[in-house]
Design a protein around this motif. Sequence first.
Motif, PDB file in Angstrom:
ATOM      1  N   SER A   1       0.845  -1.267  -0.008  1.00  0.00           N
ATOM      2  CA  SER A   1       0.033   0.072  -0.069  1.00  0.00           C
ATOM      3  C   SER A   1       0.716   1.240   0.063  1.00  0.00           C
ATOM      4  CB  SER A   1      -0.952  -0.119   1.313  1.00  0.00           C
ATOM      5  OG  SER A   1      -0.345  -0.115   2.303  1.00  0.00           O
TER       6      SER A   1
ATOM      7  N   LEU B   1      -6.215   5.107  -3.775  1.00  0.00           N
ATOM      8  CA  LEU B   1      -7.342   4.338  -3.180  1.00  0.00           C
ATOM      9  C   LEU B   1      -7.988   3.322  -4.155  1.00  0.00           C
ATOM     10  CD1 LEU B   1      -9.302   4.212  -0.670  1.00  0.00           C
ATOM     11  CD2 LEU B   1     -10.714   5.990  -1.593  1.00  0.00           C
TER      12      LEU B   1
ATOM     13  N   GLY C   1      -8.187  -0.463  -3.441  1.00  0.00           N
ATOM     14  CA  GLY C   1      -9.190  -0.962  -3.025  1.00  0.00           C
ATOM     15  C   GLY C   1     -10.521  -1.342  -3.909  1.00  0.00           C
TER      16      GLY C   1
ATOM     17  N   GLU D   1     -15.390  -0.082  -5.627  1.00  0.00           N
ATOM     18  CA  GLU D   1     -16.145  -0.186  -4.602  1.00  0.00           C
ATOM     19  C   GLU D   1     -16.161   0.464  -3.377  1.00  0.00           C
ATOM     20  OE1 GLU D   1     -14.796  -3.007  -6.232  1.00  0.00           O
ATOM     21  OE2 GLU D   1     -16.243  -3.195  -7.581  1.00  0.00           O
ATOM     22  N   LYS D   2     -14.763   0.647  -2.884  1.00  0.00           N
ATOM     23  CA  LYS D   2     -14.408   1.356  -1.667  1.00  0.00           C
ATOM     24  C   LYS D   2     -14.668   2.948  -1.942  1.00  0.00           C
ATOM     25  CE  LYS D   2     -12.361   1.792   1.994  1.00  0.00           C
ATOM     26  NZ  LYS D   2     -12.915   1.093   3.242  1.00  0.00           N
TER      27      LYS D   2
ATOM     28  N   GLU E   1     -18.367   3.353  -1.845  1.00  0.00           N
ATOM     29  CA  GLU E   1     -19.069   3.421  -0.552  1.00  0.00           C
ATOM     30  C   GLU E   1     -18.769   4.652   0.200  1.00  0.00           C
ATOM     31  OE1 GLU E   1     -17.331   1.227   3.544  1.00  0.00           O
ATOM     32  OE2 GLU E   1     -17.188  -0.046   1.835  1.00  0.00           O
ATOM     33  N   ILE E   2     -17.782   5.218  -0.050  1.00  0.00           N
ATOM     34  CA  ILE E   2     -17.441   6.337   0.436  1.00  0.00           C
ATOM     35  C   ILE E   2     -18.287   7.490  -0.005  1.00  0.00           C
ATOM     36  CG2 ILE E   2     -15.662   8.278   0.781  1.00  0.00           C
ATOM     37  CD1 ILE E   2     -13.440   6.236   0.873  1.00  0.00           C
TER      38      ILE E   2
END
Length: 108
Positions: A43, A86, A90, A93-94, A97-98
């Motif tokens: 990461s 990001l 991730g 989808e991440k 979601e945010i």
Amino acid sequence: MNLEILLQYATYGFMVIGILAAVVSIITQVTKEVAFLNRIPTSLQVLVLSLILCPVALVAACQYFKIVITWYMVFGSFIAAFVVALVAMGGWEKVREIWNRTKFKEGE
């Protein structure tokens, strides 16, 4: 500004973020087994690579379109680098979601 023009720019922005995230993911997968890079978290490698690649992409795009680079473009490229990292780590989808957590609804 017309809503159609704004949506067109948003589409281009999402395309650029997706392309840069794919490039970051590919470079990370190829280089994460290099001797000194396997000691750091993946990461962190993705974040650093995004922070390098986004300003380089900005300079390349400004050179291609013959646009003068200003300070806020450089600042925006660093903000975009975090979004690219990001997405590369991730996935979309991440990010979705945010976005959904902000309680933004269409038509408001």
